[in-house]
Design a protein around this motif. Structure first.
Motif, PDB file in Angstrom:
ATOM      1  N   SER A   1     -77.294  28.376  85.440  1.00 37.91           N
ATOM      2  CA  SER A   1     -77.763  27.542  84.337  1.00 37.91           C
ATOM      3  C   SER A   1     -78.590  26.392  84.903  1.00 37.91           C
ATOM      4  CB  SER A   1     -76.579  26.980  83.543  1.00 37.91           C
ATOM      5  OG  SER A   1     -75.902  28.023  82.869  1.00 37.91           O
TER       6      SER A   1
ATOM      7  N   ASN B   1     -78.862  24.130  90.198  1.00 35.21           N
ATOM      8  CA  ASN B   1     -79.021  23.996  88.750  1.00 35.21           C
ATOM      9  C   ASN B   1     -80.275  23.221  88.370  1.00 35.21           C
ATOM     10  OD1 ASN B   1     -78.214  21.505  89.740  1.00 35.21           O
ATOM     11  ND2 ASN B   1     -76.875  21.042  87.999  1.00 35.21           N
TER      12      ASN B   1
ATOM     13  N   ASP C   1     -79.826  22.962  84.197  1.00 36.62           N
ATOM     14  CA  ASP C   1     -79.594  21.851  83.267  1.00 36.62           C
ATOM     15  C   ASP C   1     -79.980  20.506  83.862  1.00 36.62           C
ATOM     16  OD1 ASP C   1     -77.603  21.435  85.130  1.00 36.62           O
ATOM     17  OD2 ASP C   1     -75.934  21.672  83.730  1.00 36.62           O
ATOM     18  N   TYR C   2     -80.790  20.528  84.932  1.00 36.08           N
ATOM     19  CA  TYR C   2     -81.113  19.304  85.671  1.00 36.08           C
ATOM     20  C   TYR C   2     -82.591  19.351  86.050  1.00 36.08           C
ATOM     21  CZ  TYR C   2     -80.505  15.849  89.535  1.00 36.08           C
ATOM     22  OH  TYR C   2     -80.591  14.781  90.380  1.00 36.08           O
TER      23      TYR C   2
ATOM     24  N   GLY D   1     -81.567  22.907  76.770  1.00 31.26           N
ATOM     25  CA  GLY D   1     -80.243  22.718  77.348  1.00 31.26           C
ATOM     26  C   GLY D   1     -80.161  21.796  78.543  1.00 31.26           C
ATOM     27  N   THR D   2     -81.286  21.246  79.000  1.00 28.70           N
ATOM     28  CA  THR D   2     -81.240  20.306  80.122  1.00 28.70           C
ATOM     29  C   THR D   2     -80.555  19.022  79.672  1.00 28.70           C
ATOM     30  OG1 THR D   2     -83.211  21.210  81.180  1.00 28.70           O
ATOM     31  CG2 THR D   2     -82.654  18.931  81.702  1.00 28.70           C
ATOM     32  N   ARG D   3     -79.605  18.560  80.465  1.00 27.12           N
ATOM     33  CA  ARG D   3     -78.820  17.387  80.097  1.00 27.12           C
ATOM     34  C   ARG D   3     -79.016  16.219  81.056  1.00 27.12           C
ATOM     35  NH1 ARG D   3     -79.470  19.112  76.213  1.00 27.12           N
ATOM     36  NH2 ARG D   3     -78.159  20.286  74.782  1.00 27.12           N
TER      37      ARG D   3
ATOM     38  N   GLN E   1     -81.345  29.830  81.741  1.00 24.17           N
ATOM     39  CA  GLN E   1     -80.633  30.554  82.776  1.00 24.17           C
ATOM     40  C   GLN E   1     -81.626  31.376  83.573  1.00 24.17           C
ATOM     41  OE1 GLN E   1     -77.415  33.698  82.021  1.00 24.17           O
ATOM     42  NE2 GLN E   1     -76.215  31.834  82.322  1.00 24.17           N
TER      43      GLN E   1
ATOM     44  N   THR F   1     -79.684  27.460  76.214  1.00 29.78           N
ATOM     45  CA  THR F   1     -79.458  27.243  77.641  1.00 29.78           C
ATOM     46  C   THR F   1     -80.551  27.935  78.424  1.00 29.78           C
ATOM     47  OG1 THR F   1     -78.018  29.190  77.769  1.00 29.78           O
ATOM     48  CG2 THR F   1     -76.942  27.042  77.449  1.00 29.78           C
TER      49      THR F   1
END
Length: 326
Positions: free
Chosen positions: A11, A258, A13-14, A61-63, A5, A3
């Motif tokens: 976090s 994020n 994640d974008y 961890g980017t989703r 951070q 992840t």
């Protein structure tokens, strides 16, 4: 799972990914009239370089990845890039922000390539108002693009409307009706003071607008997961209408930010309202390893500031939105 951070415990994640700084419109709140100082293509990241960077973010961890510009559909062979990104293991959501002038030609191929959904910039349904804001008589192409996106199965389709005092505030209820008719989500956005264009835009506080719409359409607040961005969502009790409100000025959302932005020239921007940045292109072209690239991204995320200062220091930024990435 890895992840990302930042130092404030958020976090990341974008990733908002700009594939071009060029645009075929000249919206009054974005690009100054007569502006020509765009990056030359040799400074743009190649598709291979973009995919390497996005793959590193996904491993960390980017989703969610959003393709932006400028106008992203001006980048040749964009569906080819979309397909490469959609194939990355771990990427859950690939979306596109567009002015929709080119969308009618590309909607089917984008959906086939793995783009899940689109956000379309549309500030009015009055042709003369759109012409005044964008500098082009673009409404017919935008409407054709929206029809093509709907037919191609892109869903949800969100309409991004920058609400401006004395310009299009009277068009908001008409836009609500249009979105109800077509099943679109309307997102009202406060203008941000980025560069002279943004600072000269007639700012409209959306808090009283939201209250009027809440009463008029019987809206209730929703904790919806509709893309992981900064919008707060409301839905009518009959389920016919969903409204998103993005309020960077009247009610900022920095505590839950994020996202970071990668510009077309390979610069990571940590915040729209601050100058912190990190140049990845020189590292990529010097042959950095995947592990080194991941370390560089982690180093960049450490620069992310706690919050913007749009209200306190509205004249701070001189760059324009299309150069940062939408």
């Amino acid at each position: 799972m890895n992840t990302l951070q930042d130092r404030f415990g958020r976090s990341i994640d974008y990733l908002r990914l700009s594939v071009t700084d060029r645009c075929d419109l000249r919206c009054s709140y974005c690009i100054p009239k007569g502006f020509k100082d765009f990056e030359e293509p040799e400074y743009w990241l190649t598709f291979e370089e973009i995919t390497r960077v996005v793959a590193a973010f996904v491993r960390l961890g980017t989703r969610r990845v959003r393709l932006t510009g400028g106008e992203p559909l001006l980048r040749r062979n964009l569906p080819q890039l979309a397909a490469s990104l959609a194939a990355l293991p771990g990427l859950q959501d690939l979306s596109l922000s567009t002015n929709a002038t080119q969308l009618a030609r590309h909607a089917e191929s984008l959906h086939a390539a793995g783009v899940n959904r689109v956000n379309v910039s549309l500030d009015s349904l009055r042709r003369e108002c759109v012409n005044s804001i964008t500098g082009h008589d673009s409404l017919p192409q935008v409407m054709a693009g929206l029809q093509a996106a709907k037919a191609a199965g892109l869903s949800p389709i969100k309409i991004n409307m920058v609400a401006m005092k004395g310009v299009n505030e009277a068009d908001i209820e008409t836009m609500v009706g249009f979105c109800i008719e077509h099943g679109f989500i309307l997102r009202l956005i406060e203008a941000m003071p980025m560069g002279d264009t943004g600072r000269n835009t007639s700012y409209l506080d959306l808090q009283p607008v939201l209250e009027q719409l809440r009463q008029r359409f019987d809206l209730l607040p929703q904790s919806l997961e509709l893309g992981g961005g900064p919008a707060r969502y409301w839905r009518s009790t009959d389920g016919a209408f969903t409204l998103g409100v993005i309020t960077p000025i009247s009610q900022h959302f920095c505590a839950t930010c994020n996202r970071v932005r990668l510009s077309v020239d390979g610069t990571l921007y940590m915040c729209l309202g601050q100058e912190e940045r990190f140049a990845l292109r020189p590292l990529l072209r010097a042959g950095i390893s995947d592990a080194g690239l991941e370390m560089a991204i982690r180093e960049a995320i450490e620069l992310k500031p706690e919050r913007h200062e749009f209200r306190e220091k509205p004249g701070k930024l001189i760059r324009i939105m299309s150069m940062t990435g939408g």
